[in-house]
Design a protein around this motif. Structure first.
Motif, PDB file in Angstrom:
ATOM      1  N   PHE A 466     -64.136 -72.026 -15.980  1.00 26.45           N
ATOM      2  CA  PHE A 466     -64.828 -73.046 -14.570  1.00 26.45           C
ATOM      3  C   PHE A 466     -65.892 -71.945 -13.852  1.00 26.45           C
ATOM      4  N   ASP A 467     -65.483 -71.197 -13.727  1.00 26.63           N
ATOM      5  CA  ASP A 467     -66.541 -69.324 -13.193  1.00 26.63           C
ATOM      6  C   ASP A 467     -66.007 -68.987 -12.414  1.00 26.63           C
ATOM      7  N   GLY A 468     -66.938 -67.309 -13.403  1.00 28.23           N
ATOM      8  CA  GLY A 468     -65.914 -66.365 -13.512  1.00 28.23           C
ATOM      9  C   GLY A 468     -64.668 -66.079 -14.224  1.00 28.23           C
ATOM     10  N   ASP A 469     -63.698 -66.035 -13.091  1.00 31.48           N
ATOM     11  CA  ASP A 469     -62.502 -65.448 -14.100  1.00 31.48           C
ATOM     12  C   ASP A 469     -61.128 -66.699 -13.517  1.00 31.48           C
ATOM     13  N   ARG A 470     -62.094 -67.650 -13.103  1.00 32.60           N
ATOM     14  CA  ARG A 470     -61.087 -69.467 -13.486  1.00 32.60           C
ATOM     15  C   ARG A 470     -61.244 -69.670 -13.637  1.00 32.60           C
ATOM     16  N   PHE A 471     -59.979 -70.419 -14.468  1.00 34.96           N
ATOM     17  CA  PHE A 471     -60.015 -71.319 -15.358  1.00 34.96           C
ATOM     18  C   PHE A 471     -59.609 -72.730 -15.074  1.00 34.96           C
ATOM     19  N   VAL A 472     -60.007 -74.115 -15.915  1.00 30.47           N
ATOM     20  CA  VAL A 472     -59.325 -75.395 -15.007  1.00 30.47           C
ATOM     21  C   VAL A 472     -59.102 -75.845 -16.334  1.00 30.47           C
ATOM     22  N   THR A 473     -57.631 -76.589 -16.126  1.00 29.07           N
ATOM     23  CA  THR A 473     -56.517 -76.902 -16.999  1.00 29.07           C
ATOM     24  C   THR A 473     -56.419 -78.978 -16.412  1.00 29.07           C
ATOM     25  N   PHE A 474     -55.486 -79.587 -17.589  1.00 29.72           N
ATOM     26  CA  PHE A 474     -55.571 -80.686 -16.555  1.00 29.72           C
ATOM     27  C   PHE A 474     -53.889 -81.259 -16.907  1.00 29.72           C
ATOM     28  N   PRO A 475     -52.406 -80.333 -16.010  1.00 31.42           N
ATOM     29  CA  PRO A 475     -51.581 -80.322 -16.669  1.00 31.42           C
ATOM     30  C   PRO A 475     -50.840 -81.439 -16.341  1.00 31.42           C
ATOM     31  N   ASP A 476     -51.334 -82.867 -15.622  1.00 32.43           N
ATOM     32  CA  ASP A 476     -49.867 -83.875 -15.161  1.00 32.43           C
ATOM     33  C   ASP A 476     -50.491 -85.106 -15.462  1.00 32.43           C
ATOM     34  N   ALA A 477     -49.354 -85.100 -16.974  1.00 31.94           N
ATOM     35  CA  ALA A 477     -49.132 -86.581 -17.909  1.00 31.94           C
ATOM     36  C   ALA A 477     -49.717 -88.358 -16.829  1.00 31.94           C
ATOM     37  N   GLU A 478     -49.612 -88.357 -15.262  1.00 27.45           N
ATOM     38  CA  GLU A 478     -49.251 -89.115 -14.519  1.00 27.45           C
ATOM     39  C   GLU A 478     -50.796 -89.131 -14.183  1.00 27.45           C
ATOM     40  N   THR A 479     -51.861 -88.024 -14.422  1.00 27.09           N
ATOM     41  CA  THR A 479     -52.926 -88.263 -13.711  1.00 27.09           C
ATOM     42  C   THR A 479     -53.546 -87.292 -14.693  1.00 27.09           C
ATOM     43  N   PRO A 480     -53.808 -87.755 -15.200  1.00 27.72           N
ATOM     44  CA  PRO A 480     -54.195 -86.973 -16.520  1.00 27.72           C
ATOM     45  C   PRO A 480     -56.242 -86.785 -16.164  1.00 27.72           C
ATOM     46  N   ASP A 481     -56.831 -87.244 -15.538  1.00 23.87           N
ATOM     47  CA  ASP A 481     -57.878 -86.821 -14.488  1.00 23.87           C
ATOM     48  C   ASP A 481     -57.693 -85.967 -13.321  1.00 23.87           C
ATOM     49  N   ARG A 482     -56.913 -85.011 -13.180  1.00 19.09           N
ATOM     50  CA  ARG A 482     -56.669 -84.107 -11.597  1.00 19.09           C
ATOM     51  C   ARG A 482     -57.015 -83.421 -12.740  1.00 19.09           C
ATOM     52  N   PRO A 483     -58.084 -82.013 -11.951  1.00 12.04           N
ATOM     53  CA  PRO A 483     -57.775 -80.731 -12.654  1.00 12.04           C
ATOM     54  C   PRO A 483     -56.647 -79.650 -11.767  1.00 12.04           C
ATOM     55  N   ALA A 484     -56.651 -78.281 -11.992  1.00 11.96           N
ATOM     56  CA  ALA A 484     -55.821 -77.864 -11.216  1.00 11.96           C
ATOM     57  C   ALA A 484     -56.369 -76.031 -12.149  1.00 11.96           C
ATOM     58  N   GLY A 485     -56.257 -75.676 -11.208  1.00  6.84           N
ATOM     59  CA  GLY A 485     -56.908 -74.066 -11.971  1.00  6.84           C
ATOM     60  C   GLY A 485     -56.266 -72.980 -12.096  1.00  6.84           C
ATOM     61  N   VAL A 486     -56.426 -72.210 -12.655  1.00 10.50           N
ATOM     62  CA  VAL A 486     -55.831 -70.869 -12.721  1.00 10.50           C
ATOM     63  C   VAL A 486     -56.376 -69.938 -12.949  1.00 10.50           C
ATOM     64  N   SER A 487     -56.412 -68.529 -12.478  1.00 13.84           N
ATOM     65  CA  SER A 487     -57.228 -67.605 -11.809  1.00 13.84           C
ATOM     66  C   SER A 487     -56.675 -66.150 -12.370  1.00 13.84           C
ATOM     67  N   PHE A 488     -57.418 -65.318 -12.353  1.00 11.01           N
ATOM     68  CA  PHE A 488     -57.132 -64.276 -12.588  1.00 11.01           C
ATOM     69  C   PHE A 488     -57.028 -63.087 -11.715  1.00 11.01           C
ATOM     70  N   VAL A 489     -56.846 -61.630 -11.858  1.00 13.58           N
ATOM     71  CA  VAL A 489     -57.424 -60.792 -11.150  1.00 13.58           C
ATOM     72  C   VAL A 489     -57.328 -59.751 -12.641  1.00 13.58           C
ATOM     73  N   VAL A 490     -59.374 -59.331 -12.631  1.00 12.77           N
ATOM     74  CA  VAL A 490     -59.000 -58.125 -13.697  1.00 12.77           C
ATOM     75  C   VAL A 490     -59.529 -56.979 -12.731  1.00 12.77           C
ATOM     76  N   GLY A 491     -58.792 -55.783 -13.758  1.00 11.28           N
ATOM     77  CA  GLY A 491     -58.961 -54.774 -12.904  1.00 11.28           C
ATOM     78  C   GLY A 491     -59.776 -54.147 -13.642  1.00 11.28           C
ATOM     79  N   PRO A 492     -60.190 -52.681 -12.777  1.00 14.60           N
ATOM     80  CA  PRO A 492     -61.094 -51.927 -13.523  1.00 14.60           C
ATOM     81  C   PRO A 492     -61.717 -51.217 -15.330  1.00 14.60           C
ATOM     82  N   ASP A 493     -60.260 -51.942 -15.204  1.00 10.22           N
ATOM     83  CA  ASP A 493     -59.578 -51.195 -16.976  1.00 10.22           C
ATOM     84  C   ASP A 493     -60.373 -52.580 -17.719  1.00 10.22           C
TER      85      ASP A 493
END
Length: 517
Positions: A466-493
């Motif tokens: 989606f943007d930078g270290d943020r990704f998007v998925t659609f996890p809900d079977a009952e609301t398949p068009d509802r997005p949800a974010g998964v974000s990461f913290v990336v360090g200096p390494d």
């Protein structure tokens, strides 16, 4: 509905309310003639609901003065198939399981196996809440009244990603409370499940066996079970339906065994009519005392306030597995059930008049169960229906997901401008974990990532950048068009040290740390 408020002295006031409440009285007594007319109009309303496409199928049972006065099915078990619903069609009844389970525990209380105030620490010493004092004082009554302090969604998230009951109940110790102990009402599927499971422990039998032994078999409820396998083995069973592009579709199956006491019962209108007879008979069934009245009466004491009924405006409380309401027709006991993947049910009892109705449907969202129940009560008490209750309740349920879905869509409508690129897939790939969610694995897949969660990676989610270290998925079977974010913290390494899964973060437990390299 979740209400967190100071409930000091509430039980005293609840008894005062019951003593002083002057219930609405119909202009005329409930005569056989009035019931006949009411049932005829109820049948027409049910037929109309199915004909209009409000639900694919439904079944109704009504009881008055220990007689089953109405028992019928309408519509189809599954859209597009010829099999029709009848009084023997088995439905998944969702949270209507809670008052059924409260009746089972009342039977254990009646037999002096436990009391409503038995401590969970004595019955199930391995169980823990987040804090030691509530853990030491917690009772069956607390869990059935939803006043343990557990947040309402606690455990539901773990069930969604495939964990079993034992694992979920064990991990509730990691969930921070949403209120002080006994000070707030927070409706919890797995809190009530623990209360039921603990109550059964002194018998040395499983909850499912105890439910059979104490309730289903004595009442001849041969089609009722707390095991999903039994539901699947019924040929005459209703499928779950959700709307896809405005059309009812049998798309999703739901195995609720993990929360069987709170939402895993399956039954039919014929069997539930017998349960209603027992309740309206104060524990007497077919002339035989089965459950002591005082054990059963405790389930209907209003302990926690729920505010006002959103449609009728009646004052609503929670007892032990039951809503206790003071409404336009006086005192009623009731409970609704829903699976967002396709089930809606309701029971409403008027104890003074010995009148009860159960409505089972195979669809969500819909206000048909409450609408038919409210219409029936109007017809019996007043001789006419006050308003279109189905439409009123439809409006409530239609609004449950819509605003949240639209807000989520808006949040992910477009990334920042210019969009920030993702790091290489190797920056995110690896193993992550926390005590509550357990293990998670992220791996690269094409232009995106794949997230695996649950026991042995039981659930798999595609992550699109989606943007930078943020990704998007659609996890809900009952609301398949509802997005949800998964974000990461990336360090200096250049490697992610942590990941936050938004759809598992309701209780601020959705952040997992990298484990290993």
């Amino acid at each position: 509905m979740r209400l967190d408020r100071n409930l000091c002295h509430l039980s005293i006031w609840a008894f005062v309310l019951m003593a002083l409440w002057s219930p609405a009285v119909s202009a005329d007594p409930i005569t056989p003639e009035r019931l006949t007319v009411a049932l005829s109009k109820l049948e027409a309303l049910a037929q109309g609901a199915v004909a209009d496409g409000a639900v694919p199928g439904l079944a109704i049972a009504a009881v008055h003065d220990d007689d089953v006065i109405f028992l019928k099915g309408f519509g189809h078990r599954e859209v597009g198939k010829p099999e029709t619903v009848d009084a023997d069609t088995v439905f998944q009844i969702a949270s209507l399981s809670k008052p059924v389970s409260a009746t089972v525990v009342a039977a254990l209380v009646s037999d002096h196996v436990v009391s409503w105030d038995s401590k969970i620490a004595d019955l199930d010493p391995a169980f823990r809440l987040a804090d030691p004092y509530p853990t030491s004082q917690l009772t069956i009554r607390d869990l059935f009244a939803h006043r343990s302090g557990l947040p309402g969604t606690a455990g539901d998230d773990l069930e969604d990603i495939g964990y079993d009951r034992a694992t979920i109940l064990h991990r509730l110790r990691f969930v921070p409370p949403s209120s002080s102990f006994r000070a707030g009402y927070s409706y919890s599927n797995f809190g009530l499940t623990e209360g039921a499971v603990a109550a059964a422990m002194p018998t040395g039998k499983s909850w499912e066996e105890v439910a059979d032994e104490k309730l289903y078999r004595p009442l001849g409820m041969a089609s009722t079970s707390s095991r999903h396998e039994d539901f699947i083995n019924h040929a005459d069973r209703a499928a779950l339906h959700v709307r896809v592009d405005g059309v009812w579709t049998a798309k999703i199956k739901r195995d609720p065994d993990a929360q069987a006491p709170g939402g895993g019962v399956s039954s039919n209108a014929r069997d539930l009519a017998q349960w209603v007879r027992l309740l309206l008979g104060d524990g007497v069934y077919a002339g035989k005392p089965l459950i002591a009245a005082d054990a059963l009466d405790q389930t209907h004491v209003p302990l926690m306030t729920r505010g006002k009924n959103p449609v009728s405006g009646g004052e609503s409380f929670y007892g032990l597995g039951w809503n206790v309401e003071f409404g336009r027709h006086g005192l009623s006991w009731g409970h609704a059930g829903a699976f967002s993947v396709g089930a809606r049910t309701v029971v409403t009892l008027f104890p003074k008049e010995k009148l009860g109705i159960v409505v089972l449907t195979n669809a969500f969202p819909t206000g048909v169960p409450e609408g038919l129940s409210s219409s029936f009560a109007d017809l019996v008490f007043d001789g006419s229906v006050e308003k279109d209750w189905i439409a009123a309740w439809d409006a409530i349920y239609a609004g449950l997901f819509g605003p949240a879905v639209e807000a989520a869509k808006a949040a992910y409508a477009k990334p920042s401008s210019p969009a920030r690129p993702a790091a290489p897939a190797s920056a995110y790939a690896g193993h992550y974990a926390n005590d509550f969610i357990g293990d998670a694995v992220v791996s690269g897949a094409g232009d995106g990532l794949v997230l695996k969660l649950g026991p042995s990676g039981a659930r798999s989610y595609s992550l699109a950048h989606f943007d930078g270290d943020r990704f998007v998925t659609f996890p809900d079977a009952e609301t398949p068009d509802r997005p949800a974010g998964v974000s990461f913290v990336v360090g200096p390494d250049g490697k992610a040290s942590a990941m936050t899964i938004d759809f598992l973060d309701d209780n601020h437990l959705g952040t997992l740390q990298r484990t290993g390299n």
